[in-house]
Enzyme design. Structure first.
Site, mmCIF file in Angstrom:
data_model
loop_
_atom_site.group_PDB
_atom_site.id
_atom_site.type_symbol
_atom_site.label_atom_id
_atom_site.label_comp_id
_atom_site.label_asym_id
_atom_site.label_seq_id
_atom_site.Cartn_x
_atom_site.Cartn_y
_atom_site.Cartn_z
ATOM 1 N N ARG A 1 20.157 16.157 -7.982
ATOM 2 C CA ARG A 1 20.531 14.885 -7.341
ATOM 3 C C ARG A 1 21.028 13.919 -8.407
ATOM 4 O O ARG A 1 20.363 13.690 -9.418
ATOM 5 C CB ARG A 1 19.310 14.283 -6.625
ATOM 6 C CG ARG A 1 18.827 15.104 -5.440
ATOM 7 C CD ARG A 1 19.715 14.975 -4.235
ATOM 8 N NE ARG A 1 19.913 13.601 -3.809
ATOM 9 C CZ ARG A 1 19.111 12.966 -2.939
ATOM 10 N NH1 ARG A 1 18.086 13.574 -2.406
ATOM 11 N NH2 ARG A 1 19.370 11.712 -2.608
ATOM 12 N N HIS B 1 -4.956 -15.344 10.204
ATOM 13 C CA HIS B 1 -3.834 -14.397 10.291
ATOM 14 C C HIS B 1 -4.185 -13.130 11.070
ATOM 15 O O HIS B 1 -3.619 -12.071 10.823
ATOM 16 C CB HIS B 1 -3.319 -13.991 8.900
ATOM 17 C CG HIS B 1 -3.014 -15.145 8.005
ATOM 18 N ND1 HIS B 1 -2.033 -16.064 8.300
ATOM 19 C CD2 HIS B 1 -3.559 -15.541 6.832
ATOM 20 C CE1 HIS B 1 -1.997 -16.968 7.347
ATOM 21 N NE2 HIS B 1 -2.920 -16.688 6.441
ATOM 22 N N ARG C 1 1.397 -12.157 5.551
ATOM 23 C CA ARG C 1 2.855 -12.275 5.374
ATOM 24 C C ARG C 1 3.653 -11.607 6.486
ATOM 25 O O ARG C 1 4.852 -11.789 6.577
ATOM 26 C CB ARG C 1 3.248 -11.724 3.998
ATOM 27 C CG ARG C 1 2.548 -12.522 2.892
ATOM 28 C CD ARG C 1 2.907 -12.027 1.528
ATOM 29 N NE ARG C 1 4.288 -12.343 1.176
ATOM 30 C CZ ARG C 1 4.846 -12.037 0.006
ATOM 31 N NH1 ARG C 1 4.136 -11.405 -0.897
ATOM 32 N NH2 ARG C 1 6.078 -12.360 -0.253
ATOM 33 N N PRO D 1 0.837 -1.221 0.000
ATOM 34 C CA PRO D 1 0.000 0.000 0.000
ATOM 35 C C PRO D 1 0.861 1.256 0.000
ATOM 36 O O PRO D 1 1.819 1.355 0.752
ATOM 37 C CB PRO D 1 -0.785 -0.120 1.309
ATOM 38 C CG PRO D 1 -0.708 -1.543 1.703
ATOM 39 C CD PRO D 1 0.570 -2.073 1.147
ATOM 40 N N GLU D 2 0.522 2.179 -0.880
ATOM 41 C CA GLU D 2 1.219 3.461 -0.950
ATOM 42 C C GLU D 2 0.295 4.544 -0.400
ATOM 43 O O GLU D 2 -0.775 4.249 0.127
ATOM 44 C CB GLU D 2 1.606 3.759 -2.412
ATOM 45 C CG GLU D 2 2.490 2.680 -3.025
ATOM 46 C CD GLU D 2 2.820 2.946 -4.490
ATOM 47 O OE1 GLU D 2 2.906 4.121 -4.881
ATOM 48 O OE2 GLU D 2 3.013 1.977 -5.237
#
Ligand SMILES: [Zn+2]
Length: 327
Positions: free
Chosen positions: A162, A104, A123, A2-3
């Site tokens: 950069r 889980h 996980r 997830p972002e």
């Protein structure tokens, strides 16, 4: 993973469902992803959830001080926060306490309205941490700007100049917090910038185009409750819808939405990166992974010729050094 839009979606869902609730007790399952499991059991009961905030790719549940005169005021009773990072497969949502546990489920927080706030994670790449004000401040140092709030000047200052690839800079949480692989590729496609170009080679104009593309895409993705790749679900257990609007990510070999050229994939910053070889001009010497044709043959040579033609067509030659990719 997830972002920003997915985490924002979960945070918004939690704000609507658990804000103001008090935590009564905590039950833990597997704890290898929890910083200090005993701290959760000791310090969460008695606290009210006063705010749910997103910070980069994680959430902060802001907790009240422990109430009740019987408690001796000590550092452990002051306002605190619970950090929740969903990792790859983490989900957090309230359920009626009597409802059987999903597989889980590793954290159950009984709330004062009879529901349980449950965290499931197949996980266990997520992270949960109880943080005092002091440890929170320490935790938040070193993060970059929020991409939704970053100004034109700050974005340019963080990117231009950069000597790292733009894809790596977008993914670097100390440059910007909250962007991951999907939204990096989508915004680079929209801004027509190749993921392997160096920050130092981007003009101010290109940087601003990228900032606007990134903000537009993140905002649209939040409205559509994020992208459900693999198994992301929001706090109501519903998948997001933004994956239907992906223009680059996961589209290897499919026609570009602008020019119909097949989308290509390359490893940049150690991650699969999707881009249009025609719209997003590659730095000199950078090769995409061979596209496997319908007959299974690689089409690498033709691509190299196409890239050279496209470079000539654009009248530019970009001399960017090859940088060894970090895996
Ligand atoms: Zn294109």
């Amino acid at each position: 993973m997830p972002e920003l839009p997915e985490v924002e979606t979960v945070a918004r869902g939690l704000r609507q469902t658990i804000l103001g609730r008090r935590i009564i007790s905590v039950t833990l399952g597997k704890t290898d992803f929890i910083d200090d499991p005993v701290a959760l059991e000791q310090h969460l009961p008695g606290r009210r959830i006063e705010a749910v905030e997103r910070y980069g790719k994680f959430m902060l549940l802001r907790l009240s001080a422990v109430s009740g005169e019987t408690r001796i005021a000590s550092n452990g009773d002051a306002a605190a926060s619970l950090l929740v990072h969903l990792g790859m497969t983490g989900q957090i949502a309230p359920s009626p306490a009597g409802q059987p546990l999903e597989k889980h489920t590793h954290v159950c927080m009984l709330l004062d309205d009879g529901r349980e706030l449950r965290y499931t994670d197949a996980r266990r790449f997520g992270r949960i941490a109880y943080l005092t004000a002091e440890s929170l401040a320490e935790e938040l140092t070193g993060f970059g700007a929020d991409p939704l709030e970053v100004s034109k000047e700050e974005f340019a200052a963080r990117i231009c100049g950069r000597r790292a690839r733009i894809k790596a800079l977008l993914l670097d949480q100390s440059v910007l917090r909250g962007v991951g692989n999907i939204y990096a590729d989508e915004s680079l496609w929209k801004a027509k910038i190749h993921p392997a170009r160096l920050g130092t080679k981007l003009s101010r104009k290109e940087a601003e185009k990228l900032r606007r593309a990134l903000q537009e895409i993140l905002q649209k993705a939040i409205v559509l409750r994020g992208s459900s790749i693999s198994d992301f679900l929001d706090a109501e257990g519903e998948p997001g819808e933004y994956q239907r609007h992906h223009r680059a990510y996961g589209r290897e070999g499919k026609p570009c939405y602008r020019c119909k050229t097949p989308v290509r994939r390359a490893i940049v910053a150690g991650r699969s990166s999707y881009f249009c070889p025609r719209c997003q001009l590659s730095p000199r010497g950078f090769a995409a992974l061979p596209l496997i044709g319908k007959n299974g043959r690689k089409t690498k040579r033709k691509d190299a010729q196409d890239a050279e033609k496209s470079r000539r067509r654009n009248g530019k030659s970009r001399r960017e050094p090859r940088v060894a990719e970090k895996r």
